[in-house]
Design an enzyme around this catalytic site. Sequence first.
Site, short mmCIF file in Angstrom:
data_model
loop_
_atom_site.label_atom_id
_atom_site.label_comp_id
_atom_site.label_asym_id
_atom_site.label_seq_id
_atom_site.Cartn_x
_atom_site.Cartn_y
_atom_site.Cartn_z
CB ILE A 1 -1.32 -0.48 9.62
CG1 ILE A 1 -0.28 -0.56 10.20
CG2 ILE A 1 -2.78 -0.56 10.77
CD1 ILE A 1 0.07 0.55 11.40
CG ASP A 2 -7.14 -3.44 5.78
OD1 ASP A 2 -7.02 -2.25 5.27
OD2 ASP A 2 -7.83 -4.31 6.20
CD GLU B 1 -2.75 1.26 2.32
OE1 GLU B 1 -2.79 0.48 3.39
OE2 GLU B 1 -3.67 2.28 2.07
CG ASP C 1 -7.56 -2.24 1.29
OD1 ASP C 1 -6.92 -1.87 2.29
OD2 ASP C 1 -7.62 -1.42 0.39
CB THR D 1 -4.46 3.38 8.86
OG1 THR D 1 -3.84 2.38 8.04
CG2 THR D 1 -3.40 4.45 9.15
CG ASP E 1 -3.11 -2.46 4.19
OD1 ASP E 1 -2.16 -1.71 4.67
OD2 ASP E 1 -4.22 -2.10 4.01
C1 LIP Z 1 -8.99 0.62 4.66
C2 LIP Z 1 -9.71 -0.44 4.48
C3 LIP Z 1 -11.30 -0.14 4.53
C4 LIP Z 1 -11.65 0.71 3.67
C5 LIP Z 1 -10.76 2.07 3.68
C6 LIP Z 1 -9.36 1.65 3.61
P1 LIP Z 1 -6.62 1.26 5.30
O1 LIP Z 1 -7.69 0.53 4.40
O2 LIP Z 1 -9.53 -1.47 4.77
O3 LIP Z 1 -12.02 -1.13 4.47
O4 LIP Z 1 -13.09 1.18 3.78
O5 LIP Z 1 -11.19 2.98 2.62
O6 LIP Z 1 -8.86 1.36 2.32
O7 LIP Z 1 -6.20 2.55 4.73
O8 LIP Z 1 -6.77 1.41 6.66
O9 LIP Z 1 -5.17 0.36 4.88
#
Ligand code: LIP
Length: 311
Positions: A92-93, A71, A249, A95, A90
Amino acid sequence: MAEVNLQEIHDTLLSIAFEAGRMILGANPNDVSTGTKLNSVDIVTETDQAVERMISTRLKTTYPTFAFVGEETYVAGETRVTDAPTFIVDPIDGTTNFIHGFPNACVSLGFAVGRVPSVGVVYNPFQDLLFTGIRGHGSFVQRNASLAEGAAGRGPKQRLPLAGRGSGAAAPPLTGLGAALVAVEWGSSRDGPNFEVKARTFERLAASREAGGSMVHSLRSLGSAALNLCACAAGQVDAYWEGGCYAWDVCAGWCILAEAGGFVASGNPGEWEPAIDSRVYLAVRGAPSGQRELVEEFWAVIGDGRMDYQH
Ligand code: LIP
């Protein structure tokens, strides 16, 4: 090209996930340097970047010939997921959850071959909760996962889906949206046609039958695509719909869901086999019946709306 050993890749990703977990837990989200990308809700922290650096360094050292898509190093219009063996990561998914101290964030480590998610490791260090899957070998959840092997308290590896939602019975059939718990996300685009499709669909899903809606049991937003997919794999939500997220993601969670009997269709009506980087997804849990019917019912709710995101 040398044969790809998915089990070995899984083991490497597991060790990296625990190291990432220690880094994430070691960061103080109240004191972490934060920036934004596309807008004020598309957030990146120094921890996201540091964790991705650690992951890419370890993977490029161990597997120098495999591609890497992450990412924080993705370049819009340039970075592509090809047919080559590719780590899709990713750091941290979730964030947004991370900076708010909401304990629903994970490191999402996927590996795709021929653009098919083939290994998935999703680890939420705040709950010490681990989801794993290897194509053709099932998927699993483990609580207290990082405790040393054999240590008291380390949870058993439970195969997904958690049959009968943990009761030991067989996973129940899907009986339509009116009996479904559905995960959705607002995402970071908050205006324009894509946002309108989302808001209208949320309203139609939630509204009573009398008001013309599907009256789903409820909507949930875990704040992480990977954790939404894992909840779907576990059978804790029946479906998950999102537009706007990226391959990193979904890659790991997609593998875990597929190994639990679920599948991912397009989040736009009509396409049963979306590309990993299509950015619009509708995931359905494993069930003995009712999966395709649920997708078709969901697509009818979306109607003639279509979400369209650039790559
Ligand atoms: C997030 C996703 C989440 C989505 C956000 C974003 P991040 O990833 O997992 O479901 O709604 O738009 O993409 O930015 O925390 O890695």
